[in-house]
Scaffold this motif. Structure first.
Motif, mmCIF file in Angstrom:
data_model
loop_
_atom_site.group_PDB
_atom_site.id
_atom_site.type_symbol
_atom_site.label_atom_id
_atom_site.label_comp_id
_atom_site.label_asym_id
_atom_site.label_seq_id
_atom_site.Cartn_x
_atom_site.Cartn_y
_atom_site.Cartn_z
ATOM 1 N N ARG A 103 106.299 -6.913 44.075
ATOM 2 C CA ARG A 103 105.764 -7.350 42.770
ATOM 3 C C ARG A 103 104.490 -6.560 42.395
ATOM 4 N NH1 ARG A 103 102.895 -12.851 45.021
ATOM 5 N NH2 ARG A 103 101.872 -12.068 46.706
ATOM 6 N N MET A 132 109.887 -15.094 51.236
ATOM 7 C CA MET A 132 108.694 -16.100 50.628
ATOM 8 C C MET A 132 109.222 -16.352 49.010
ATOM 9 S SD MET A 132 106.691 -16.412 53.275
ATOM 10 C CE MET A 132 105.086 -16.732 52.835
ATOM 11 N N ALA A 134 107.594 -17.418 46.215
ATOM 12 C CA ALA A 134 106.213 -17.529 45.592
ATOM 13 C C ALA A 134 106.336 -17.840 44.373
ATOM 14 C CB ALA A 134 105.306 -16.383 46.061
ATOM 15 N N GLY A 194 98.582 -15.059 44.183
ATOM 16 C CA GLY A 194 100.042 -15.252 44.425
ATOM 17 C C GLY A 194 100.472 -15.572 45.853
ATOM 18 N N TYR A 195 99.650 -16.126 46.634
ATOM 19 C CA TYR A 195 100.077 -16.306 48.104
ATOM 20 C C TYR A 195 100.386 -17.679 48.179
ATOM 21 C CZ TYR A 195 99.343 -11.719 50.050
ATOM 22 O OH TYR A 195 99.351 -10.287 50.384
ATOM 23 N N ILE A 196 101.265 -18.064 49.174
ATOM 24 C CA ILE A 196 101.630 -19.473 49.297
ATOM 25 C C ILE A 196 100.454 -20.086 50.198
ATOM 26 C CG2 ILE A 196 103.310 -20.920 50.302
ATOM 27 C CD1 ILE A 196 105.496 -18.866 49.491
ATOM 28 N N GLY A 201 100.716 -15.976 55.279
ATOM 29 C CA GLY A 201 99.981 -14.846 54.976
ATOM 30 C C GLY A 201 101.248 -13.790 54.185
ATOM 31 N N ASP A 202 100.900 -12.635 54.442
ATOM 32 C CA ASP A 202 101.919 -11.618 53.788
ATOM 33 C C ASP A 202 103.109 -11.247 54.745
ATOM 34 O OD1 ASP A 202 101.635 -8.659 51.732
ATOM 35 O OD2 ASP A 202 103.343 -8.864 53.449
ATOM 36 N N ALA A 203 104.205 -11.697 54.430
ATOM 37 C CA ALA A 203 105.339 -11.777 55.476
ATOM 38 C C ALA A 203 105.827 -10.240 55.888
ATOM 39 C CB ALA A 203 106.816 -12.245 54.727
ATOM 40 N N GLY A 204 105.621 -9.147 54.738
ATOM 41 C CA GLY A 204 106.171 -7.797 55.105
ATOM 42 C C GLY A 204 105.025 -7.409 56.399
#
Ligand code: URA
Length: 212
Positions: A103, A132, A134, A194-196, A201-204
């Motif tokens: 994104r 995610m 999002a 734009g985070y859930i 957190g950042d899954a990657g």
């Protein structure tokens, strides 16, 4: 569009461990794999099968086997890759294609940067792996891509979803019956980045570490 939330204590237990910021990458990767296998059980409920005659040690019988063409599993790079092992364990005969979407951190729109998929997906049942959901932009672009190439149906397997993203995908897909989403929990909201929330957190990054 069909939506299934897998409400199961084992799933919630593993998801809680996954969300915990103290969970290190190796355990995080194992948990993702286990969760995907649990979600994939539900996500493959409508996988196409055909009758097959076999002989057990006791008697002949007619069972079923998965039909051709083989299902296509599509992990969305990068974080979807962490879900591939769990899915492959359940559906080892599936073919695997890759879509790289990231994104734009300003507009939150999806940008395609890699594609390793056949042009013709006629009659293929496709399973998108993306942890995610999002904003939903990545999923919408991926669903469109697969349906435009002839996929017979598309099932998205996600770990967490935000209500805003689910609404966006629902609005885009409408009431078509050939798209479904399976996820483990519907979280509260998206934050301004734009985070859930509460999310994980950042899954990657949590799977593979930080990349600039
Ligand atoms: N992608 C992530 O990895 N985490 C989020 O919370 C939202 C999108």
């Amino acid at each position: 569009m069909r939506i299934s939330i897998i409400d199961h204590p084992l799933v919630t237990h593993k998801l809680t461990l996954l969300r915990d910021e103290k969970t290190p990458s190796p355990l995080f990767r194992n948990l993702v794999e286990e969760l995907v296998t649990l979600l994939a059980y539900e996500a493959t409920r409508d996988v196409k099968v055909e009758p097959v005659d076999i002989q057990t040690p006791v008697a002949p019988m007619t069972g079923v086997r998965m039909s051709k063409p083989r299902p296509m599993v599509v992990p969305i790079l990068r974080a979807g890759l962490g879900m591939l092992e769990g899915m492959s364990k359940l559906v080892p005969n599936a073919e695997i294609g890759f879509l790289g979407l990231k994104r734009d951190e300003t507009t939150l729109e999806a940008i395609t940067y890699a594609n390793r998929l056949p042009d013709d997906l006629t009659g293929r049942q496709c399973f998108i792996l993306d942890p995610m959901l999002a904003t939903g932009h990545t999923l919408i672009a991926s669903i469109d891509y697969l349906l435009e190439r002839g996929a017979s149906d598309v099932t998205c397997i996600c770990l967490l979803a935000a209500p805003e993203g689910v609404e966006n995908v629902k609005e885009h897909v409408g009431d078509r019956a050939d798209v479904s989403i399976v996820f483990a929990a519907l979280d509260e909201k998206l934050n301004e980045n734009g985070y859930i929330v509460p999310g994980l957190g950042d899954a990657g990054d949590r799977l593979y570490g930080l990349v600039d």
